[in-house]
Design a protein around this motif. Structure first.
Motif, mmCIF file in Angstrom:
data_model
loop_
_atom_site.group_PDB
_atom_site.id
_atom_site.type_symbol
_atom_site.label_atom_id
_atom_site.label_comp_id
_atom_site.label_asym_id
_atom_site.label_seq_id
_atom_site.Cartn_x
_atom_site.Cartn_y
_atom_site.Cartn_z
ATOM 1 N N ILE A 1 -7.351 0.333 5.206
ATOM 2 C CA ILE A 1 -6.653 -0.628 4.357
ATOM 3 C C ILE A 1 -6.841 -0.341 2.875
ATOM 4 O O ILE A 1 -5.890 -0.380 2.091
ATOM 5 N N LYS A 2 -8.054 -0.033 2.467
ATOM 6 C CA LYS A 2 -8.346 0.172 1.034
ATOM 7 C C LYS A 2 -7.697 1.429 0.472
ATOM 8 O O LYS A 2 -7.613 1.585 -0.738
ATOM 9 N N GLU A 3 -7.242 2.320 1.340
ATOM 10 C CA GLU A 3 -6.619 3.563 0.883
ATOM 11 C C GLU A 3 -5.093 3.480 0.827
ATOM 12 O O GLU A 3 -4.443 4.412 0.353
ATOM 13 N N ALA A 4 -4.523 2.394 1.314
ATOM 14 C CA ALA A 4 -3.058 2.285 1.390
ATOM 15 C C ALA A 4 -2.455 2.004 0.019
ATOM 16 O O ALA A 4 -2.968 1.202 -0.748
ATOM 17 N N ARG A 5 -1.343 2.680 -0.261
ATOM 18 C CA ARG A 5 -0.607 2.499 -1.515
ATOM 19 C C ARG A 5 0.735 1.840 -1.207
ATOM 20 O O ARG A 5 1.179 1.827 -0.079
ATOM 21 N N GLY A 6 1.364 1.335 -2.263
ATOM 22 C CA GLY A 6 2.711 0.804 -2.101
ATOM 23 C C GLY A 6 2.780 -0.698 -2.249
ATOM 24 O O GLY A 6 1.833 -1.338 -2.694
ATOM 25 N N GLU A 7 3.948 -1.231 -1.871
ATOM 26 C CA GLU A 7 4.198 -2.660 -2.005
ATOM 27 C C GLU A 7 3.219 -3.479 -1.173
ATOM 28 O O GLU A 7 2.756 -3.031 -0.132
ATOM 29 N N ALA A 8 2.957 -4.678 -1.655
ATOM 30 C CA ALA A 8 2.058 -5.577 -0.937
ATOM 31 C C ALA A 8 2.576 -5.808 0.474
ATOM 32 O O ALA A 8 3.765 -6.046 0.680
ATOM 33 N N PRO A 9 1.705 -5.735 1.454
ATOM 34 C CA PRO A 9 2.127 -5.888 2.844
ATOM 35 C C PRO A 9 2.323 -7.348 3.221
ATOM 36 O O PRO A 9 1.853 -8.261 2.545
ATOM 37 N N ARG A 10 3.027 -7.542 4.320
ATOM 38 C CA ARG A 10 3.153 -8.872 4.909
ATOM 39 C C ARG A 10 1.872 -9.142 5.693
ATOM 40 O O ARG A 10 1.507 -8.377 6.592
ATOM 41 N N LEU B 1 0.147 3.035 7.124
ATOM 42 C CA LEU B 1 0.339 4.276 7.870
ATOM 43 C C LEU B 1 0.443 5.461 6.920
ATOM 44 O O LEU B 1 1.160 5.401 5.919
ATOM 45 N N ASN B 2 -0.254 6.530 7.259
ATOM 46 C CA ASN B 2 -0.178 7.785 6.509
ATOM 47 C C ASN B 2 -0.321 7.559 5.001
ATOM 48 O O ASN B 2 0.393 8.149 4.197
ATOM 49 N N GLY B 3 -1.242 6.667 4.622
ATOM 50 C CA GLY B 3 -1.567 6.454 3.217
ATOM 51 C C GLY B 3 -0.757 5.406 2.489
ATOM 52 O O GLY B 3 -1.003 5.152 1.317
ATOM 53 N N GLU B 4 0.219 4.793 3.169
ATOM 54 C CA GLU B 4 1.077 3.807 2.503
ATOM 55 C C GLU B 4 1.265 2.582 3.387
ATOM 56 O O GLU B 4 1.236 2.682 4.614
ATOM 57 N N TRP B 5 1.509 1.432 2.734
ATOM 58 C CA TRP B 5 1.872 0.243 3.496
ATOM 59 C C TRP B 5 3.247 0.484 4.101
ATOM 60 O O TRP B 5 4.128 1.038 3.449
ATOM 61 N N SER B 6 3.415 0.088 5.332
ATOM 62 C CA SER B 6 4.670 0.327 6.042
ATOM 63 C C SER B 6 5.322 -0.998 6.419
ATOM 64 O O SER B 6 4.759 -2.068 6.203
#
Length: 132
Positions: free
Chosen positions: A71-80, A102-107
């Protein structure tokens, strides 16, 4: 163990522990953390295949293999990250919706759990892992 008095933060913390198991590719541990409705036929292997296929139990058409990122490594828009407490009838207490990193980003691959009351305790029943 979750209780009917658990805060949204405590419920989401439970999901974050489940996500941490997935980020370590410990699908058996993630499976054991939750209850299971026979309708969905979840197994640790099916959880892995559905995540690897971005919501599909077969390889993704692009050939990319998706894996849960810490979780702490994920980039991108805030997740739901949502807890819906209802009101619901019977033993149904609510639902949890949580986007996976997933794969470094919020999906937009979202896991959903049904929360069911068992006395004063809550059980998280894994329902779906799909794009919402």
């Amino acid at each position: 163990m979750l209780s009917t008095n658990s805060s949204d933060e405590e419920i989401l913390s439970f999901v974050e522990e489940w996500v941490a198991d997935l980020s370590e590719e410990d699908y058996k541990s993630a499976y054991k953390r939750t209850s299971h409705d026979p309708y969905y036929e979840w197994t640790p292997e099916l959880i892995k295949r559905v995540i690897n296929g971005y919501g599909l139990p077969e390889p993704h058409p692009s050939g990319e293999i998706f894996k849960v990122t810490p979780i702490k490594e994920a980039r991108g828009e805030a997740p739901r990250q949502e807890v819906d407490r209802g009101p619901y009838d019977g033993n149904r207490f609510g639902y949890i919706y949580y986007d996976l990193p997933l794969n470094g980003e919020w999906s937009d691959l979202t896991v959903s759990f049904r929360l069911e009351k068992n006395g004063e305790n809550l059980q998280a029943v894994l329902e779906e892992i799909h794009v919402m």
